[in-house]
Design a protein around this motif. Structure first.
Motif, PDB file in Angstrom:
ATOM      1  N   GLN A 532       0.829  -1.204   0.000  1.00  0.00           N
ATOM      2  CA  GLN A 532       0.000   0.000   0.000  1.00  0.00           C
ATOM      3  C   GLN A 532       0.866   1.257   0.000  1.00  0.00           C
ATOM      4  O   GLN A 532       0.563   2.236  -0.692  1.00  0.00           O
ATOM      5  CB  GLN A 532      -0.915  -0.014   1.230  1.00  0.00           C
ATOM      6  CG  GLN A 532      -1.904   1.142   1.288  1.00  0.00           C
ATOM      7  CD  GLN A 532      -2.940   1.063   0.177  1.00  0.00           C
ATOM      8  OE1 GLN A 532      -3.209  -0.003  -0.350  1.00  0.00           O
ATOM      9  NE2 GLN A 532      -3.488   2.206  -0.194  1.00  0.00           N
ATOM     10  N   SER A 533       1.990   1.234   0.768  1.00  0.00           N
ATOM     11  CA  SER A 533       2.856   2.420   0.837  1.00  0.00           C
ATOM     12  C   SER A 533       3.528   2.678  -0.511  1.00  0.00           C
ATOM     13  O   SER A 533       3.707   3.835  -0.916  1.00  0.00           O
ATOM     14  CB  SER A 533       3.916   2.232   1.929  1.00  0.00           C
ATOM     15  OG  SER A 533       4.719   1.095   1.649  1.00  0.00           O
ATOM     16  N   GLU A 534       3.888   1.611  -1.236  1.00  0.00           N
ATOM     17  CA  GLU A 534       4.489   1.780  -2.571  1.00  0.00           C
ATOM     18  C   GLU A 534       3.465   2.376  -3.543  1.00  0.00           C
ATOM     19  O   GLU A 534       3.797   3.264  -4.346  1.00  0.00           O
ATOM     20  CB  GLU A 534       4.993   0.432  -3.091  1.00  0.00           C
ATOM     21  CG  GLU A 534       6.229  -0.076  -2.350  1.00  0.00           C
ATOM     22  CD  GLU A 534       6.602  -1.491  -2.730  1.00  0.00           C
ATOM     23  OE1 GLU A 534       7.789  -1.839  -2.661  1.00  0.00           O
ATOM     24  OE2 GLU A 534       5.692  -2.273  -3.114  1.00  0.00           O
ATOM     25  N   SER A 537       3.004   6.023  -2.749  1.00  0.00           N
ATOM     26  CA  SER A 537       4.176   6.796  -3.167  1.00  0.00           C
ATOM     27  C   SER A 537       4.147   7.079  -4.663  1.00  0.00           C
ATOM     28  O   SER A 537       4.449   8.202  -5.104  1.00  0.00           O
ATOM     29  CB  SER A 537       5.458   6.037  -2.805  1.00  0.00           C
ATOM     30  OG  SER A 537       5.549   5.865  -1.400  1.00  0.00           O
ATOM     31  N   VAL A 579      10.146   9.412   4.473  1.00  0.00           N
ATOM     32  CA  VAL A 579       9.606   8.115   3.998  1.00  0.00           C
ATOM     33  C   VAL A 579      10.722   7.088   4.082  1.00  0.00           C
ATOM     34  O   VAL A 579      11.810   7.279   3.532  1.00  0.00           O
ATOM     35  CB  VAL A 579       9.077   8.225   2.552  1.00  0.00           C
ATOM     36  CG1 VAL A 579       8.604   6.854   2.060  1.00  0.00           C
ATOM     37  CG2 VAL A 579       7.946   9.247   2.489  1.00  0.00           C
ATOM     38  N   ASP A 583       9.286   1.373   3.100  1.00  0.00           N
ATOM     39  CA  ASP A 583       7.969   1.770   2.622  1.00  0.00           C
ATOM     40  C   ASP A 583       7.989   2.056   1.115  1.00  0.00           C
ATOM     41  O   ASP A 583       7.035   1.751   0.403  1.00  0.00           O
ATOM     42  CB  ASP A 583       7.482   3.003   3.371  1.00  0.00           C
ATOM     43  CG  ASP A 583       7.187   2.678   4.832  1.00  0.00           C
ATOM     44  OD1 ASP A 583       6.757   1.540   5.102  1.00  0.00           O
ATOM     45  OD2 ASP A 583       7.419   3.546   5.692  1.00  0.00           O
TER      46      ASP A 583
END
Length: 822
Positions: A532-534, A537, A579, A583
Motif C-alpha cells: 500500500q505504501s508503494e 508513493s 519516507v 515503505d
C-alpha cells in the motif's frame, strides 16, 4: 380471295374492373377484392420446422374465409439493375464499391395478395363464361351488406394471423390500384407487364399466343393432378447448398420463384367453395364409380381415390378447396423463346412436376390474373385438393432486404450479388435481438476473413466510429495509411514508440491509475506484491510531477522527464517527509526502470517525440507481430492499448467506438491481461462501443477459458467464414458456440454454390441466435488492393507510395494495373 378484317376490341370495353372504391376492387361480376402488398421471409433463412409453422398459419388463415372466396397470390419477379448512390461525401473505397456493382442485374420480387368475395359459387365457371369472352356484360346486383361485413371481418382476421407469423401487410390504396396523374396503378402495370411507376400503354394480342406490347409471353400451369407429384411438401432439400451431413431447405415453390432467373409472374389461386356441397358431389361420383367398378379396373381405382379423399375430409376435418398455379414468363421480341421454355420447364421439373405449356388458354389465364378478377378464373384449369396441399404450392420467400437503419455495412445478396445494407449493431439492439454489440469472428486462413474485417472496419470508420485495431500480420496497414491513421509497429530501424505521459490538460483519475499500473508492471514481476505504501508513493509522485508540468511549461511530458523528476524533486520530497526505504525503495525503483530512461536499452519505448493525443485519433493500429513473445515490450504495449481504449470509452461521449483484436488476443490473454478482456467485453456496451475478437484456430476456442467464459458469452453477434477445414470437428464448434441445426446447415453451405466467374467469399452472421443469414463478401479492385494480405501485392502498392504517390493515387494505379491484366 378476300379476308374479313374484324375490328379490334378496346381495352376499356373488355377490362373486367367496374370500380375501385375505398381500397376495394369491384368487378363487373360484382366480385369485391381487397388487395395487399406482402413482405415475405428472406430466402435461405428458414429451417424445415419454420416452413412447417408458416404453412400451418396459411392453412389456419384459409379456414377463416367465408364460402365463395378466392385467394389469389401474385408474385412478380422482374429483372432489374442495381442503382448505386454516388455522393461527393463518399470516400475513394466507397465510390469504387458502388461503381463495382453499377447496374448489377438481379430479380426484383414484389408479392401481392388479392382476397376476392364472389357473388356466387364459380365451380362450373369455364373459359367461355369469363368477361374476356362474353360480348355483353350484365352486372349482377351487389351482394347484401351482411355478407360483405362477414367477408371484411374474415379478411381482418386473416391479415392479423399472418402478421403475427412475421409477414407484414400493406393494404393497397385506390391510388396504388388505379394510379394518379403522374404514376401508373397496379391494374395498368399488370396489363403492360411493367412494374415501373410510369408504365407505357401497350397493345394486347391474343391471336397467336400472347403478346403484351413488345413482350412475347409463355404460360406454364400446375392445374392438373396428373402433372403434380404424389406428395406435396412445405420445403425441399436444396442440393446445391446441402452437404452429406446437413440438408439445406428451400420452399417447395422456390424453383419457380427467385431461383428462376428470368422475368416472370407466379400466380397461385385457392378457391374456397361450399365444402359440404363438394363432398356430396364426390359421394355421388364415388357411388357411380362403384357401380361401374366391375366393368373397368380404372373405375375401381378412381373409386378408391374418392374413398380416400372423402375419408380424410371427414376423419381429419380437412377443408376441400380448388387450387391452381401458373408461371407467366416473358422476354422481348428479340429474345430467345426456346431458352425461356427450357429454363421454365427445368424449374417446374425441379419441383417434381410435369411442365405443361398453355397455348390456347393462355389468354384466359392472363385475363384472370388481372388484380381483382380472380373470380373469373376458368374452373377447368383447377383441381380439387385440401387447403394443406394447396398452400404447399405458395411461394413463401423473397430477396434479402436492406435494413432501414441509417447505420450499417454493405454485403452481398447470395443469389445475384446485389449489395444489401446490413445493420449488425443498432437495429438489433433496439429490437432486442442482441443485448450487446460485441462480435466474435472465426475463419481459417484463406477464408476471406481479412477482407470481411477490413470492410467492416472501413465502413464503421466512415460512419464516425473511433477504431482501435490490435493486429499480428499487417492486415490493416493499407487501410490505416489511406485513413491517415496512426500505425504502431516494431522494426529494428523504427521501433515501436509511445508517450503515455502526454495528456491534454490535467490527467483524470483513470489516467493516473493506468500510469500507476504501467509503472508497477515495469517495476515488479507478475508474482510480486505491491504494498500500500508503494502504491501511495507512486500516486504522490505522479500528482507532483503533473503539478510541476503545469507550472513549468518548458518541461515536456515523457518518461525521461518523469525519471529525472524522481531523481531530484521527488527524492528531496521523500527525505523531507521521512519516507522509509522499506515503505518505498526509490533507488530500487530507479534502478529497475533505468533501461527505459535516456540511453537505456528501451529508451525509445515511452519517450516518443510525437505528442499524439490517442483519445482523439479516430483510426489506430497496433501491430504486435514482432513483439508478441517479448517479455518486456509486449506487456507494456498491451497496457497502453487497453489504457487508450478505456480512455476513449469514458471520454468520448456519444461517439461510437470499436476495438478489434486479431490473433493478438491469444498473447494478451496469456500476459496477465485476462481481467482487462473480461472487463472490456462486459462493460463496453454501456459506452456506445463494441469489442471484436478474430481468430482462425478452433483449438483457440475450445482450449481457452477466456474465450469460452467471457468472449463468446458476451458476443451476441457470431460471424463464421468457410469452415470446411473443420468439417470433422464442427460438432464441437456447434456445441461451443450454441449454433442451432439451421445455423449449422447455413455455415456448412458457405461457398458451395458461388456464382461462376465471380471472385468473392461468403460469410455467416448470427444475431443473438435468432436471426442468421449467409452473405457474400465481394469487393472492388480498389478495395482488394487496400485489403489484400498477399505479400507481393502489398509490396507493389507500397512501392508506389515510397516512390512519391499518395495512398489514394497508389491504390487507383495498382487497381488499374490489375484491371488491365485481367
Amino acid at each position: 380471295m378476300s379476308h374479313l378484317l374484324l375490328p379490334s376490341a378496346t381495352l376499356e370495353q373488355k377490362q373486367p374492373i367496374y370500380k375501385v372504391e375505398s381500397g376495394c376492387l369491384i368487378s363487373k361480376n360484382a366480385d369485391v377484392t381487397v388487395a395487399y402488398r406482402l413482405e415475405l421471409p428472406e430466402i435461405f433463412t428458414l429451417s424445415p420446422s419454420e416452413y412447417e409453422a408458416l404453412h400451418a398459419v396459411f392453412v389456419k388463415a384459409i379456414r377463416l374465409l367465408p364460402l365463395h372466396t378466392v385467394v389469389h397470390k401474385q408474385d412478380w419477379f422482374v429483372e432489374d439493375q442495381y442503382a448505386p448512390g454516388f455522393g461527393e461525401e463518399r470516400s475513394l473505397l466507397s465510390r469504387s464499391y458502388e461503381r463495382h456493382f453499377f447496374e448489377r442485374p438481379f430479380l426484383h420480387h414484389t408479392c401481392f395478395l388479392f382476397l376476392t368475395k364472389t357473388a356466387s359459387g364459380r365451380e362450373n365457371w369455364n373459359s367461355l363464361s369469363t368477361l374476356l369472352s362474353r360480348s355483353k356484360i350484365v352486372p349482377k346486383e351487389m351482394m347484401e351488406e351482411k355478407r360483405l361485413t362477414t367477408f371484411f371481418n374474415a379478411v381482418s382476421q386473416f391479415v392479423r394471423l399472418l402478421a403475427d407469423a412475421g409477414i407484414s401487410f400493406t393494404q393497397l390504396t385506390d391510388a396504388d390500384l388505379c394510379g394518379t396523374e403522374t404514376t401508373t396503378g397496379l391494374l395498368e402495370k399488370y396489363l403492360a407487364l411493367d412494374l415501373r411507376d410510369v408504365a407505357p400503354l401497350v397493345d394486347l394480342d391474343f391471336s397467336e399466343g400472347l403478346h403484351v406490347g413488345s413482350k412475347v409471353c409463355q404460360c406454364y400451369s400446375l392445374g392438373n393432378l396428373d402433372d403434380l407429384p404424389q406428395h406435396l411438401e412445405t420445403d425441399v432439400r436444396y442440393e446445391k447448398l446441402s452437404t452429406d451431413r446437413t440438408p439445406f431447405a428451400v420452399g417447395f415453390a422456390a424453383p419457380v420463384g427467385l431461383l428462376l432467373g428470368c422475368n416472370h409472374i407466379y400466380n397461385q389461386y385457392l378457391f374456397v367453395d361450399d365444402h359440404h356441397k363438394t363432398l356430396k358431389t364426390f359421394e355421388k361420383k364415388r357411388d357411380n364409380l362403384n357401380a361401374l367398378a366391375l366393368y373397368s379396373r380404372q373405375n375401381a381405382i378412381h373409386k378408391e381415390f374418392y374413398d380416400l379423399y372423402l375419408n380424410q375430409a371427414v376423419s381429419e376435418q380437412k377443408l376441400s378447396v380448388r387450387a391452381h398455379a401458373n408461371v407467366l414468363v416473358w422476354c422481348e421480341q428479340e429474345g430467345d423463346p426456346k431458352q425461356l421454355r427450357d429454363l421454365t420447364s427445368s424449374a417446374i421439373a425441379q419441383m417434381n412436376c410435369k411442365p405443361r405449356e398453355n397455348t390456347v388458354d393462355i389468354g384466359a389465364l392472363f385475363w384472370a390474373g388481372i388484380p381483382g378478377n380472380a373470380g373469373d378464373f376458368p374452373s377447368e384449369e383447377t383441381f380439387y385438393t385440401f387447403a394443406e396441399q394447396a398452400c404447399c404450392l405458395w411461394n413463401v420467400e423473397t430477396n434479402y432486404r436492406s435494413s432501414p437503419s441509417p447505420f450499417g455495412i454493405k454485403l452481398s445478396d447470395r443469389i445475384s450479388g446485389k449489395p444489401v445494407h446490413v445493420d449488425l449493431s443498432d437495429a438489433p439492439m433496439k429490437t432486442g435481438l442482441i443485448t450487446n454489440r460485441n462480435k466474435f469472428v472465426l475463419g481459417p486462413s484463406g477464408s476471406g476473413k481479412s477482407f470481411f474485417t477490413n470492410g467492416l472496419v472501413r465502413q464503421y470508420h466512415e460512419q464516425g466510429t473511433h477504431v482501435l485495431l490490435v493486429d499480428t500480420g499487417n492486415s490493416y496497414k493499407g487501410l490505416c495509411e489511406l485513413k491517415k491513421g496512426v500505425y504502431f509497429t516494431y522494426e529494428e530501424h523504427n521501433p515501436i514508440s509511445f508517450n503515455p505521459f502526454y495528456v491534454v490538460g490535467k490527467p483524470d483519475v483513470e489516467k493516473r491509475e493506468s500510469l500507476k499500473t504501467l509503472l508497477v508492471t515495469l517495476w515488479k514481476r507478475e508474482d510480486e506484491r505491491v504494498s500500500q505504501s508503494e502504491y501511495v508513493s507512486l500516486s504522490t509522485a505522479l500528482t507532483h510531477y503533473y503539478l510541476l508540468l503545469s507550472t513549468t511549461p518548458r518541461v515536456r511530458a515523457s518518461f525521461n522527464t518523469f525519471y529525472e523528476f524522481l531523481q531530484q524533486e521527488f527524492k528531496a520530497y521523500l527525505a523531507t517527509e521521512k519516507v522509509r526505504e522499506k515503505d518505498f525503495d526509490l533507488d530500487n525503483f530507479l534502478y529497475v526502470l533505468r533501461p527505459f530512461y535516456r540511453g537505456g536499452e528501451y529508451d525509445y519505448l515511452l519517450n516518443s517525440d510525437k505528442d499524439l493525443n490517442l483519445i482523439q485519433e479516430s483510426f489506430i493500429v497496433f501491430e504486435l507481430d514482432n513483439i508478441k513473445d517479448h517479455p518486456i515490450l509486449f506487456p507494456v504495449v498491451t497496457l497502453i492499448i487497453m489504457d487508450t481504449f478505456l480512455a476513449k470509452m469514458r471520454q468520448l461521449k456519444g461517439v461510437r467506438k470499436m476495438i478489434l483484436i486479431e490473433e493478438a488476443w491469444k498473447a494478451i490473454a496469456k500476459a496477465g491481461m485476462a481481467e482487462y478482456i473480461k472487463y472490456l467485453f462486459k462493460t463496453v456496451r454501456k459506452f456506445f462501443g463494441e469489442a471484436i475478437v478474430v481468430t482462425q484456430e478452433v483449438d483457440d476456442i475450445i482450449g481457452n477459458p477466456i474465450v469460452k467464459d467471457t468472449i463468446l458469452n458476451n458476443s451476441d453477434c457470431k460471424i463464421l467464414l468457410d469452415q470446411r477445414k473443420f468439417l470433422n470437428r464442427f460438432d464441437d464448434i456447434q456445441q461451443l458456440m450454441g449454433l442451432t441445426e439451421k445455423e449449422k446447415a447455413q455455415v456448412l453451405s458457405i461457398n458451395l454454390d458461388n456464382r461462376p466467374g465471380a471472385k468473392y467469399k461468403e460469410v455467416f452472421i448470427s444475431l443473438g441466435g435468432r436471426v442468421s443469414k449467409v452473405y457474400g463478401v465481394e469487393v472492388s479492385l480498389e478495395e482488394y488492393v487496400t485489403y489484400t494480405t498477399e505479400e507481393t501485392e502489398k509490396m507493389r502498392l507500397f512501392q508506389k507510395v515510397d516512390s512519391g504517390l499518395d495512398m489514394p493515387s497508389a491504390i487507383r494505379s495498382t487497381a488499374q494495373e490489375l484491371r488491365e491484366a485481367g
